[in-house]
Design an enzyme around this catalytic site. Structure first.
Site, PDB file in Angstrom:
ATOM      1  N   ALA A 217       0.392  -6.761  -0.792  1.00  6.92           N
ATOM      2  CA  ALA A 217      -0.063  -8.106  -0.469  1.00  6.92           C
ATOM      3  C   ALA A 217       1.099  -8.942   0.041  1.00  6.92           C
ATOM      4  O   ALA A 217       0.984  -9.643   1.043  1.00  6.92           O
ATOM      5  CB  ALA A 217      -0.665  -8.745  -1.711  1.00  6.92           C
ATOM      6  N   ASP A 218       2.241  -8.839  -0.641  1.00  8.80           N
ATOM      7  CA  ASP A 218       3.398  -9.629  -0.225  1.00  8.80           C
ATOM      8  C   ASP A 218       3.849  -9.221   1.176  1.00  8.80           C
ATOM      9  O   ASP A 218       4.144 -10.062   2.013  1.00  8.80           O
ATOM     10  CB  ASP A 218       4.545  -9.462  -1.228  1.00  8.80           C
ATOM     11  CG  ASP A 218       4.190 -10.086  -2.569  1.00  8.80           C
ATOM     12  OD1 ASP A 218       3.241 -10.901  -2.601  1.00  8.80           O
ATOM     13  OD2 ASP A 218       4.844  -9.766  -3.577  1.00  8.80           O
TER      14      ASP A 218
ATOM     15  N   SER B 150      -1.524  -2.731  -4.147  1.00 11.39           N
ATOM     16  CA  SER B 150      -0.588  -3.355  -5.079  1.00 11.39           C
ATOM     17  C   SER B 150      -0.230  -4.758  -4.611  1.00 11.39           C
ATOM     18  O   SER B 150      -0.499  -5.144  -3.474  1.00 11.39           O
ATOM     19  CB  SER B 150       0.690  -2.529  -5.151  1.00 11.39           C
ATOM     20  OG  SER B 150       1.381  -2.627  -3.918  1.00 11.39           O
ATOM     21  N   LYS B 151       0.415  -5.480  -5.515  1.00 11.63           N
ATOM     22  CA  LYS B 151       0.861  -6.825  -5.175  1.00 11.63           C
ATOM     23  C   LYS B 151       1.914  -6.760  -4.067  1.00 11.63           C
ATOM     24  O   LYS B 151       2.015  -7.649  -3.231  1.00 11.63           O
ATOM     25  CB  LYS B 151       1.435  -7.485  -6.425  1.00 11.63           C
ATOM     26  CG  LYS B 151       1.925  -8.881  -6.148  1.00 11.63           C
ATOM     27  CD  LYS B 151       2.087  -9.686  -7.399  1.00 11.63           C
ATOM     28  CE  LYS B 151       3.190 -10.723  -7.286  1.00 11.63           C
ATOM     29  NZ  LYS B 151       3.581 -11.124  -5.947  1.00 11.63           N
ATOM     30  N   ARG B 152       2.685  -5.681  -4.068  1.00 13.10           N
ATOM     31  CA  ARG B 152       3.690  -5.483  -3.031  1.00 13.10           C
ATOM     32  C   ARG B 152       3.052  -5.389  -1.637  1.00 13.10           C
ATOM     33  O   ARG B 152       3.560  -5.964  -0.679  1.00 13.10           O
ATOM     34  CB  ARG B 152       4.458  -4.184  -3.343  1.00 13.10           C
ATOM     35  CG  ARG B 152       5.818  -4.131  -2.750  1.00 13.10           C
ATOM     36  CD  ARG B 152       6.505  -2.814  -3.136  1.00 13.10           C
ATOM     37  NE  ARG B 152       6.908  -2.104  -1.932  1.00 13.10           N
ATOM     38  CZ  ARG B 152       7.924  -2.458  -1.172  1.00 13.10           C
ATOM     39  NH1 ARG B 152       8.656  -3.504  -1.489  1.00 13.10           N
ATOM     40  NH2 ARG B 152       8.231  -1.775  -0.091  1.00 13.10           N
TER      41      ARG B 152
END
Ligand code: GLU
Length: 500
Positions: free
Chosen positions: A266-267, A262-264
């Site tokens: 990645a962050d 998920s983008k999370r």
């Protein structure tokens, strides 16, 4: 001509294209090239509520950066123009009408409140509501209502959708190139909406109609679309068309391997999951991109190709052309692919070494004289992950040390090392040809003359000059610092090193 391979990448412009989408595009591209077929880019923008300005352009730019170039589609044109579904709107209605006329679809007038109420009543009895062969006969649609009533509702302008009449009994079967046989009973498939009340087709209708019209032979797409595939097969059957061959690609998993990437993730992990930097037009939030983070396109492509596919050999480095030659759908894995960002970095490190050093110097060390920039590129090329690390390395290199590696001092700083450094500092001013061989020769000579082994002194010399116990070639480094600077650094170190 009609049986030659035609594949498509069909993204919806609902935000930044996820890196998984780029992998889908790449696999389609590789397959088309390998088979001597055509690769199409179709923009699926019928869901107006989810449309995000700038997203289509972002998709085009991302593919262009990586060289995943379509043969037909948005931005290039072709025999099936337009390739943007919002511009094909009128066409879908005719196909929905055909299904209505054949009794394969029906009008439904249920409001969202009606449907919410149905859902709630099913839930209260512990089951889930489905709009299907059992329930449709009791709902507000052209199957349950009398024809006159249906006409009246339509002529009076009552909003309606068109739904697929999924057969009550039967099994849908198809053979997926990656997942092999998929069987689903029709009772588990809803009477999905094909045309919405705003006159727009749903994804399902537009996707199937366009794949048919555009003569798509293979649908290669993410696993998240696998649940939709049986419905799509039913649609092909309802139209009497031959379905394309499906190939559903494995999911991209978190770096640790459990759960969907998920983008999370990645962050939190500080790595990109988008090909290029993206600024969310609604919030202004910026997401990192592979390109801006310094991933080379060759490394990005090679990394993506290996997310779910492997060549079956030990070879890891593949150019785009080599990927085309090696690619096959048979070698795509069923299991999810771990998004191992370390591997992406490894590829980048390999590809940086293959870049033109002159261009790297010009692009990333533009303020230095060309010959000096080039020398630094050579010095640091196998010590960087991203090209922009070069400037940082040079800045570190040029800064005088203010601390010295304590571990090396503790183990190597002794009287031999001290006299070695003193002899070197006396010899260096007399070195006429300040280049690696000349410097090395002078050091060697003075140490030998005084009976001190090089091995006792060289790491201490490095610490004295750079502060660090390890680093790039010391003689080249000394050349690049320059004679006066080296002499200065050495005398500072001799003054600062601990007394023995
Ligand atoms: N528009 C869909 C998407 O956004 C396409 C799925 C498919 O390839 O059929 O991914």
């Amino acid at each position: 001509m009609s049986d030659s391979v035609r594949v498509r990448f069909a993204p919806s412009p609902t935000g930044a294209l996820h890196i998984g989408g780029v992998r889908t595009a790449l696999y389609n591209y590789l397959f088309a090239r390998k088979m001597g077929g055509k690769f199409l880019l179709r923009i699926e923008d019928t869901d107006q509520a989810r449309f995000v300005p700038g997203a289509e352009n972002y998709i085009l730019e991302s593919l262009a950066w990586l060289g995943i170039s379509p043969d037909e589609g948005v931005g290039v044109g072709g025999p099936h123009e337009p390739y943007r579904q919002s511009e094909r709107k009128d066409l879908y209605k005719a196909y929905a009408d055909q299904l209505l006329a054949d009794g394969k679809a029906y009008y439904a007038f249920d409001t969202s409140e009606d449907l919410d109420a149905m859902r709630a009543s099913f839930e209260s009895q512990g089951s889930a509501f489905q709009y299907n062969s059992l329930t449709r006969v009791k709902l507000k649609n052209s199957i349950a209502l009398a024809p006159a009533e249906v006409d009246q509702l339509i002529t009076s302008g009552t909003p309606y959708v068109i739904r697929l009449k999924v057969p009550a009994k039967g099994e849908v079967r198809f053979q997926d190139s990656i997942r092999d046989w998929v069987h689903v009973h029709t009772s588990s498939i809803d009477d999905k909406v094909l045309m919405k009340s705003d006159g727009m087709p749903t994804y399902h209708l537009a996707n199937v109609v366009d794949d048919h019209i555009m003569e798509i032979t293979h649908v290669i797409r993410g696993e998240e679309w696998l649940p939709s595939a049986p419905l799509h097969i039913l649609l092909y059957q309802a139209f009497g068309w031959k379905a394309p061959q499906f190939a559903h690609l494995p999911l991209l998993l978190k770096p640790e391997g459990n759960g969907k990437l998920s983008k999370r993730d990645a962050d939190l992990g500080g790595f990109p999951v988008f090909p290029m930097e993206w600024t969310d037009p609604a919030t202004g939030a910026i997401s990192k991109g592979f390109k801006q983070e310094g991933y080379l396109k060759e490394a990005t492509l090679n990394f993506l190709a290996f997310l779910g596919w492997n060549p079956g050999t030990e070879q890891e480095m593949f150019s785009l052309t080599e990927l085309v030659n090696a690619f096959s759908l048979e070698r795509i894995n069923k299991a999810g692919a771990k998004f191992d960002v370390k591997k992406a970095q490894w590829f980048n490190e390999q590809y940086i070494k293959l870049q033109d050093p002159v261009a790297l110097a010009a692009d990333y060390l533009p303020k230095l004289p060309a010959d000096q920039g080039l020398a630094f590129v050579h010095l640091f090329l196998d010590r960087i992950t991203f090209p922009q690390d070069l400037a940082e390395k040079v800045a570190e290199f040029q800064a005088r040390p203010n601390i010295y590696d304590e571990a090396v001092l503790a183990s190597k700083w002794n009287v031999d090392a001290l006299s070695g450094l003193q002899f070197i500092s006396q010899a260096l001013p007399g070195v006429d040809s300040w280049e690696p061989e000349g410097i090395k020769h002078a050091i060697h000579e003075v140490l030998e003359a005084n009976g001190i082994k090089m091995g006792k002194v060289m790491q201490i010399l490095r610490v004295a000059l750079s502060g660090n116990g390890a680093g790039p070639d010391l003689m080249i480094s000394m050349q690049l610092w320059g004679k006066a600077e080296v002499i200065e650094r050495l005398s500072t170190a001799l003054a600062k090193f601990p007394a023995l």
